[in-house]
Design a protein around this motif. Structure first.
Motif, short mmCIF file in Angstrom:
data_model
loop_
_atom_site.label_atom_id
_atom_site.label_comp_id
_atom_site.label_asym_id
_atom_site.label_seq_id
_atom_site.Cartn_x
_atom_site.Cartn_y
_atom_site.Cartn_z
N LYS A 123 22.77 59.63 -31.30
CA LYS A 123 23.95 58.79 -31.16
C LYS A 123 24.17 57.88 -32.38
O LYS A 123 25.28 57.79 -32.91
N GLU A 124 23.10 57.24 -32.84
CA GLU A 124 23.31 56.32 -33.97
C GLU A 124 23.69 57.07 -35.24
O GLU A 124 24.48 56.56 -36.05
N ASP A 157 27.36 58.09 -34.76
CA ASP A 157 28.17 56.88 -34.93
C ASP A 157 28.26 56.47 -36.41
O ASP A 157 29.35 56.15 -36.91
N LYS A 196 31.57 56.17 -38.77
CA LYS A 196 31.95 54.92 -39.45
C LYS A 196 31.87 55.03 -40.96
O LYS A 196 32.22 54.09 -41.67
#
Ligand SMILES: Cc1ncc(COP(=O)(O)O)c(C=O)c1O
Ligand SMILES: Cc1ncc(COP(=O)(O)O)c(C=O)c1O
Lengths: 357, 357
Positions: free
Chosen positions: A284-285, A288, A292
């Motif tokens: 997930k990180e 993400d 971004k």
């Protein structure tokens, strides 16, 4: 260590060399082997009769344990030749120790240090001509141990063969590498053999990797088998993520190979004030961060590839591309490592090992 | 299926037989092989030149993929001779299909049905004398496939060898078997290769099994790698628990081998109004049942052992002994199965396969 004369190294030179038939500018990784190999057999409870001898085929019973029960481990290391013709290994003690760690987990008897290094150096000296000078040229060294005892009962063998074979190499990967994060298949279980260089760990990855290739990914980044939420390592490389200016990499555990290149990169990063967080890295990180624009780089580390930049990744049907970085960490570490390996830069950490002529 | 003449079976008879040197009353499992073997090579995208030939050693390059990447699968089946001298196999189609299922997971090309059965029957007929009459005597049959292509790059081989070797057998286990429930080590990951008869699955169990032996247990019952709370299977056997008059066994999944003996036992139980619950079996419920005296039996099922009663088990430092049962299910299924295998009882389910002379 020497036990009677059974651990005395014997040397038999090849009568001819095939070196002139080799096109050193167009090497395919791991396809051509040098003129010699090292062998040593385990029998009656001891390793005996280490020998450097002409490279050639093995004869084994069809019931040899290695064919049926995968009792086999290996290592991968490289030799480099500097501009003065000296030959260097990179942290070979690490590989030797890892071989024995792998062996222990596979119920294979550990191999004696002195015999390993004496045989390896004799082999490298006999095949010295095969190690070409020049940045990027190297000799890939493959020590391995296989269970040779005949008999199909599912129990540890009482006979083994240790070998070292060598293959001249340029670089492992050609072309751009894109990876997919594993969502269904896995490489290793908790309490399994993932931390070992056990033969069976590799064949098990071929089918999922074939499926990934059909989707346009050359490699898989394996995730934890329980949840597929944490990124672990690739098939033959540990993996680093650069988020902003920070590096993230998974901690080693019983599912992950403790890579020599990985630990060298961590040391080099620390020395150069690049923050490395060795901790669980979640899918997930990373997704993400990619969304971004904070995910700057992904790269793999391993002896064969040294540092392998990853151009993009896929997850859950989505594909992400990474932009080239001017201040690429991957490139930085690759140069740093190679300068140490080729005896160009100072060897602050004592990683180089000179092969005595 | 026949493609030119490349799938035509060739037969080469051994000039002498070693059968007279074999002591059939004192066989060690998997140690002695018959006079012939079947071989077939995969090259240039096809299986070709199947051959039944004298049993003998294999010659392989030291860089053959099987030694390095464990790309290897196998099967285990048995032939039985009845009182009229007819030879029977037990559900061989199941083994054949499972071999190909294993192959697929290991990125090994699947093997053609007709060639398998034609070769197997020719082999069994040549070595017919090796199959002894009498309840308990059998010929253990080991089909296997190994990656033979030379070259140490971690990718599927393009060349393979399929073989069948045969070993006269009495019974696999001697002595009493006690098992320990795995608490730390594991056999297979979700999304891994546990459901395949992949060589690497077996070598990976030797070290934990050695540790278990030091504690007085001959085998491990593997639990799920995540929590170690659910009982899955043993090293070469599926496992059944009898609690009261009910049988419990784990469902197959991608970690568990779908055993032929297991599914036959389930069918036989249902036919005999023995309730079988195929569901997750927790360590806790088995330990509780043992403490309450409800745990009547544990037994393993597998081709080598047929049915293997378990005398006791260990968990979390505690040891439990099981009492002998007068109406033992293990004994009941063993007799039932063997009567079908040896052509003594009626073959209601069409499990027997007669080897054509
Ligand atoms: C599974 C796996 N991970 C990581 C690596 C990288 O380890 P090293 O840097 O020691 O070559 C390798 C290759 O050796 C590997 O096989
Ligand atoms: C891991 C494992 N489980 C179970 C079995 C039992 O399967 P089968 O009854 O088909 O022999 C075997 C042996 O074949 C095995 O290797």
């Amino acid at each position: 260590m020497k036990n009677g004369s059974t651990l005395q190294l014997e040397i038999e030179k090849a009568s001819t060399s095939k070196i002139d038939s080799v096109d050193f500018d167009n090497l395919v990784f791991g396809n051509i082997f040098t003129d010699h190999m090292m062998v040593c057999d385990y029998k009656n409870g001891e390793w005996r009769n280490p020998k450097v001898m002409p490279y050639g085929p093995l004869q084994l019973e069809p019931s040899a344990r290695v064919f049926h029960y995968g009792q086999a481990v290996f290592e991968g290391m490289k030799a480099f030749k500097d501009d003065n013709g000296e030959v260097w290994l990179f942290r070979p003690q690490e590989n030797f120790e890892r071989l024995n760690k792998s062996s222990k987990r596979l119920a294979i008897p550990e191999f004696p240090t002195e015999v390993f290094f004496e045989g390896l150096e004799a082999l490298l000296n006999l095949d010295r001509e095969w190690i070409k000078q020049g940045f990027g040229n190297s000799l890939y060294i493959r020590p391995f141990v296989i269970a040779t005892e005949a008999g199909v009962s599912a129990s540890p063998a009482k006979e083994y063969k240790f070998l070292i074979i060598c293959s001249p190499a340029k670089s492992y990967y050609s072309g751009e590498v894109r990876v997919v994060f594993a969502e269904k298949f896995s490489r290793a279980a908790n309490g399994g053999v993932g931390f070992a260089k056990a033969a069976g760990n590799y064949g098990a990855q071929f089918y999922p990797t074939n499926l990934a290739k059909e989707e346009g990914f050359q490699q898989i980044i394996w995730t934890d088998a329980n949840t597929h939420e944490y990124l672990e390592e690739a098939g033959t490389m540990n993996i680093f993520f650069r988020v902003g200016d920070k590096l993230l990499t998974a901690p080693t555990n019983d599912r992950i190979l403790d890579g020599v290149t990985r630990k060298s990169v961590i040391t080099l990063a620390e020395e150069n004030d690049i923050t490395v967080e060795v901790r669980r890295v979640s899918v997930k990180e990373i997704v993400d961060a990619a969304k971004k624009g904070d995910l700057k780089e992904i790269f793999g580390t391993g002896t064969a590839a040294t540092i392998n930049p990853v151009k993009g990744f896929g997850h859950d049907g989505e594909k992400f591309e990474l932009e080239d970085q001017e201040d690429s960490y991957a490139q930085y570490f690759k140069t740093k490592l190679m300068e140490i390996q080729y005896n160009i830069a100072e060897d602050k950490f004592g990683w180089r090992y000179k092969v005595k002529k």
